[in-house]
Write an enzyme that holds these catalytic residues in place. Sequence first.
Site, mmCIF file in Angstrom:
data_model
loop_
_atom_site.group_PDB
_atom_site.id
_atom_site.type_symbol
_atom_site.label_atom_id
_atom_site.label_comp_id
_atom_site.label_asym_id
_atom_site.label_seq_id
_atom_site.Cartn_x
_atom_site.Cartn_y
_atom_site.Cartn_z
ATOM 1 N N LYS A 100 60.563 21.464 53.380
ATOM 2 C CA LYS A 100 61.240 20.482 54.224
ATOM 3 C C LYS A 100 62.253 21.092 55.176
ATOM 4 O O LYS A 100 63.012 21.970 54.783
ATOM 5 C CB LYS A 100 61.995 19.497 53.330
ATOM 6 C CG LYS A 100 61.107 18.602 52.516
ATOM 7 C CD LYS A 100 61.939 17.452 51.983
ATOM 8 C CE LYS A 100 61.597 17.125 50.553
ATOM 9 N NZ LYS A 100 62.768 16.900 49.735
ATOM 10 N N ARG A 139 66.948 37.860 35.983
ATOM 11 C CA ARG A 139 68.406 37.674 36.020
ATOM 12 C C ARG A 139 69.099 38.354 34.833
ATOM 13 O O ARG A 139 70.221 38.839 34.966
ATOM 14 C CB ARG A 139 68.751 36.183 36.037
ATOM 15 C CG ARG A 139 68.563 35.574 37.401
ATOM 16 C CD ARG A 139 68.885 34.109 37.373
ATOM 17 N NE ARG A 139 69.058 33.575 38.705
ATOM 18 C CZ ARG A 139 69.223 32.297 38.973
ATOM 19 N NH1 ARG A 139 69.225 31.417 37.989
ATOM 20 N NH2 ARG A 139 69.396 31.884 40.208
ATOM 21 N N GLY A 197 64.223 31.161 45.402
ATOM 22 C CA GLY A 197 63.370 31.203 44.213
ATOM 23 C C GLY A 197 61.889 31.386 44.496
ATOM 24 O O GLY A 197 61.251 32.277 43.937
ATOM 25 N N GLY A 214 69.805 29.337 45.654
ATOM 26 C CA GLY A 214 70.772 28.532 46.403
ATOM 27 C C GLY A 214 71.973 29.351 46.837
ATOM 28 O O GLY A 214 72.489 29.168 47.943
HETATM 29 C C1 3PG Z 1 70.341 28.405 40.006
HETATM 30 O O1 3PG Z 1 69.363 28.772 39.354
HETATM 31 O O2 3PG Z 1 70.250 27.850 41.102
HETATM 32 C C2 3PG Z 1 71.701 28.735 39.464
HETATM 33 O O3 3PG Z 1 71.624 29.222 38.171
HETATM 34 C C3 3PG Z 1 72.614 27.535 39.553
HETATM 35 O O4 3PG Z 1 72.064 26.483 38.831
HETATM 36 P P1 3PG Z 1 72.170 25.007 39.394
HETATM 37 O O5 3PG Z 1 71.367 24.956 40.657
HETATM 38 O O6 3PG Z 1 71.627 24.124 38.305
HETATM 39 O O7 3PG Z 1 73.622 24.749 39.661
#
Ligand code: 3PG
Length: 400
Positions: A205, A42, A355, A378
């Site tokens: 899930k 990132r 991820g 996300g």
């Molecule tokens: C992530 O890694 O999902 C983003 O940086 C957002 O972080 P968060 O899910 O803690 O809001």
Amino acid sequence: MAIKYISDPYFVEQVKDKKVLLRVDFNVPLKKDGVEISDPTRIDEALPTLKYLLEKGAKKVVVMSHFGRPNGEVNKKYSLLPVANYLAEKLQESVVLTETALDRGIKTLLNLNEARVILLENLRFHPEEEKNDREFARELSKYGDLFVFEAFGAAHRKHASTYEINVIFKNKAFGGFLLEKEVNAMEKIVNHPKAPFMAIVGGAKVSDKIKIIERLLVLVEKLFIGGAMAYPFLKAEGKTVGKSLCSDDDVLLAKKILALPSAKNKLVLPLDHVVSETLDGKPKVIDQIDIPESLIGLDIGPRTLAHYGDFLKRAETVLWNGPMGLFENEHYSQGTFGVAKILSESSAYTVVGGGDSVSALKKSGREDKISHVSTGGGASLEFIEEGTLPGIQALKFGLN
Ligand code: 3PG
Ligand code: MG
């Protein structure tokens, strides 16, 4: 309303001698020592924007990010110090990390000639950040004449530094290079994917992925399921799943999905499995759909992989989200690495988000062969579900 990006010549005219406030997503994983960054992607992906701002003559670049989830309290465990060190090394510039994001000394720093790059300490040390507090956003906005939004990975959060601030800067808010790349890739998938479009969705899930599955079923020709979430689908179809991870709630959700008209002839489930008697027991391939009573399904089997691969040969667009099995254990990694291989050898437009699938892809060493690897887990999911993200909407709206 279209987003204005820093690649626009108008931005170049503007940036010289200006203070630029840059929102990035430097929420990177640390190694167990809590000091070293285990995956700096990132940060690396945002470096071109940072370098560009400096090259084009920005007087200061004030970088801001969240880091972890400190819940509005100062907690040294979530300090951006490791990021500041890494950034300084990569930029070959000194990077000043502030005490807090609202430190009084920042205004002084902004008037000094040295220290062109200032990194604000973790925005989430302030409860106002996650509350999308207007006053907090206003205080932050004082650090920049221009605002650059580069935090695609956090654009699904409606927070002060991702939402309200875009609105405050209005026509002085721009998207960075990474944001532009991410938005283009996501829009291509959502708005004009070249057919046949196929997707592979895995993970633990069904409940985590229900929205994206429903959305994808409308967009794709085939949707391949893997990972532990395959078992509720199989159970919903009357198969046995042994001791595999499979909650009753997920079986209900799977039934609901299978009953959708859009699911007809689209959803493809595993034909065989890699199983074991215990999580760290001996792996075994079973060439059948039903999993016997005493066994746990831990990966898709080789026949499933070949079956998915056959379909995927015809695809022109492929999206992959979520691993096919417990890939952290090499015995159960063949399905996930197999999908990475299929995608890397495909001539289709390939996008990987999420991820776990991104880290599996990196582990496989094949990420260079993928058209777009998203830095937003996300965020990329939510973009596909909703067609846009709050941070991106605010950036567009601010330009009205
Ligand atoms: C992530 O890694 O999902 C983003 O940086 C957002 O972080 P968060 O899910 O803690 O809001
Ligand atoms: Mg997250």
